[in-house]
Design an enzyme around this catalytic site. Sequence first.
Site, short mmCIF file in Angstrom:
data_model
loop_
_atom_site.label_atom_id
_atom_site.label_comp_id
_atom_site.label_asym_id
_atom_site.label_seq_id
_atom_site.Cartn_x
_atom_site.Cartn_y
_atom_site.Cartn_z
N TRP A 44 0.74 -1.23 -0.02
CA TRP A 44 0.00 0.03 0.00
C TRP A 44 0.93 1.05 -0.07
O TRP A 44 1.74 1.28 0.76
CB TRP A 44 -0.83 -0.08 1.22
CG TRP A 44 -1.56 1.26 1.62
CD1 TRP A 44 -1.03 2.37 2.23
CD2 TRP A 44 -2.91 1.58 1.17
NE1 TRP A 44 -1.88 3.29 2.32
CE2 TRP A 44 -2.96 3.02 1.65
CE3 TRP A 44 -3.87 1.16 0.35
CZ2 TRP A 44 -4.33 3.68 1.52
CZ3 TRP A 44 -4.99 1.85 0.17
CH2 TRP A 44 -5.10 3.09 0.92
N ASP A 47 0.07 8.95 0.91
CA ASP A 47 0.81 10.42 0.74
C ASP A 47 2.09 10.31 0.60
O ASP A 47 2.96 9.60 1.14
CB ASP A 47 0.59 11.28 2.29
CG ASP A 47 -0.81 11.20 2.87
OD1 ASP A 47 -1.70 10.52 2.30
OD2 ASP A 47 -0.76 11.70 4.25
N PHE A 106 3.60 8.48 10.58
CA PHE A 106 2.62 9.27 9.72
C PHE A 106 3.37 10.00 8.67
O PHE A 106 4.58 10.37 8.85
CB PHE A 106 1.25 9.82 10.55
CG PHE A 106 0.44 8.72 10.87
CD1 PHE A 106 0.66 7.51 10.90
CD2 PHE A 106 -0.91 9.13 11.19
CE1 PHE A 106 -0.70 6.40 11.12
CE2 PHE A 106 -1.88 8.30 11.27
CZ PHE A 106 -1.87 6.99 11.42
N GLU A 219 -5.44 18.03 6.80
CA GLU A 219 -4.12 17.00 6.70
C GLU A 219 -3.39 17.73 5.67
O GLU A 219 -3.38 18.41 5.07
CB GLU A 219 -4.81 15.67 6.19
CG GLU A 219 -5.65 15.01 6.97
CD GLU A 219 -6.05 13.67 6.71
OE1 GLU A 219 -5.89 12.87 7.66
OE2 GLU A 219 -6.31 13.44 5.66
N TRP A 302 -9.27 8.34 -0.34
CA TRP A 302 -9.69 7.58 0.59
C TRP A 302 -11.29 7.06 0.44
O TRP A 302 -11.94 7.54 -0.24
CB TRP A 302 -9.85 8.33 1.91
CG TRP A 302 -8.26 8.71 2.49
CD1 TRP A 302 -7.65 9.94 2.40
CD2 TRP A 302 -7.47 7.74 3.06
NE1 TRP A 302 -6.39 9.92 2.88
CE2 TRP A 302 -6.27 8.44 3.17
CE3 TRP A 302 -7.44 6.47 3.06
CZ2 TRP A 302 -5.07 7.94 3.74
CZ3 TRP A 302 -6.24 5.75 3.69
CH2 TRP A 302 -5.15 6.47 3.92
C1 FRU Z 1 -3.52 11.77 4.81
C2 FRU Z 1 -3.17 11.19 6.00
C3 FRU Z 1 -2.32 11.78 6.95
C4 FRU Z 1 -1.89 10.83 7.71
C5 FRU Z 1 -1.38 9.67 6.98
C6 FRU Z 1 -1.72 8.30 7.48
O1 FRU Z 1 -3.94 11.01 3.92
O2 FRU Z 1 -4.35 10.69 6.71
O3 FRU Z 1 -3.08 12.74 7.68
O4 FRU Z 1 -0.66 11.39 8.39
O5 FRU Z 1 -2.37 9.80 5.91
O6 FRU Z 1 -1.06 7.34 6.55
#
Ligand code: FRU
Length: 492
Positions: A44, A47, A106, A219, A302
């Site tokens: 997978w 970001d 993250f 985000e 998403w």
């Molecule tokens: C955005 C997000 C971020 C987070 C990451 C987790 O797509 O939700 O806010 O750091 O993906 O994978």
Amino acid sequence: MKPNSSMTGGSYGTKIADLYIVHNLAAVGGGSRHTYHAMPPVGWMNDPNGFNEAFGKYHLFYQFYPYGPSWDSMHWGHYTTQDFVKWKLEPTALAPDGPDDSDGCFSGSSVVKDGKLYLIYTSVMGDRQTQSLAVSSDGVRFEKLGVVIPSDLLPKECLKTDFRDPKVFRRGKFYYLLAGSMSEKGEGMILEYRSEDLFAWEFVGVLRRDDLTTRGIYECPDLFECGGKDVMLASPQGYATDDWRFENVQSSIYMVGKLNAEKGEFKKEYEDEIDGGFDFYAPQTMKTKDGRVVMIAWMQMWQRFFPTAKHGWTGSMILPRELTLKNGRLYQAPVREIERYRWNPIHFNNVKIGSRNELTKVSGTKIELLFTLDLGDAKRVGIKFYQKGEHDARVYYDREKDRVIFDRSRMGLEITHDPDEKDASVRSVKVSTEGNLLSMRIFLDVSSCEVFLNGGERTMTGNVYAEGDGISFFAEGGSAKIVSLEKYDIVV
Ligand code: FRU
């Protein structure tokens, strides 16, 4: 994509990940793999992270779960490139194996300081999100340095559970850091911190506070300077749809204005969606040494059905784009390096479009197409691609709606989506049709489509899983014309 020969060393978690990659590479595939876009070697990808230039190359890190094609405990995968087109797989940079990040590393960014590459990322432990540092002196192996912004540096009103995606940049004697956050009332926020050394941080101010129109946080904030303005990017969760804008369940926006970094204030002059397609999220920018602002983003969304998961992988990146401002609006162009990979040029001029026009040698699934349409008096005029039998995707101008429409509803496969999204098959944008002309530059790469309208006035990005290689032009309810057309195979 071959594993890098230096795939040894690293932390326990990165070693396991790299061994897994090497042993499972061959099992990942399927007809949808791109050829000139970054994708996960296995598993997978979401970001882009830490996008930067260091040690004589460009680095792209990304949210990575090697062990399956769905989101899970986050690692930082790593690619390097010399030209944003050919991607070299590097050893996994971060794994969730530290005392502060055992539930995930993250998103975040990177910065070069004293000849070293620092990664600033969100360390997740249970429901607590803090910001941590890691460092590398060779751009290959990273050592974690621990938490640098703990929860107690958050303003009192902010939730400790939603504090993430640090973007660091330097101005004057300070490093500034933007992070996404949310107040207890549920207002999405962008916070600003500053530091002189990347280790000791202080809170400066709130650059953006939402009036409860999002359903979550902002985000992946980002900021760059362009043409005397500051441009802030962010990816708000569940941003309210405004007519044809912000139709995805999560949107990516840009705000043009002025940052007062000392005071922690952002004065916004204009705001808009970055990309009007289906699959575009969490963009991040870098400034190249030759002065370009280059943006990359996740080419997925998403809460959708991911058709490639059955082949062992999910998610990819857009072809990076050069950003400029014209009259205070964002313009996007594919990185110029892509033109080095053009082969087999085909040209046409002045072709009248009927109900279905196929042009000799204009077909393919790894191609670039540039054309200008004279919209004539047609009600609808445009192009179909990835076409085979009944199946295709199309981009066309609809005169009655006065919009450009990207329709992937006939690709022979339904993309299920979040209930808050009206559909995942049709998107539209409004662009200029001055002189009754419309130009498009389209990149296809096996299962993706990126459309640049009128030299980057607006873009539409979407994955398409129709498997044909046919291309045709069509005009309905009147006639239209292709003024000029160029087509190239993209061969990497
Ligand atoms: C955005 C997000 C971020 C987070 C990451 C987790 O797509 O939700 O806010 O750091 O993906 O994978």
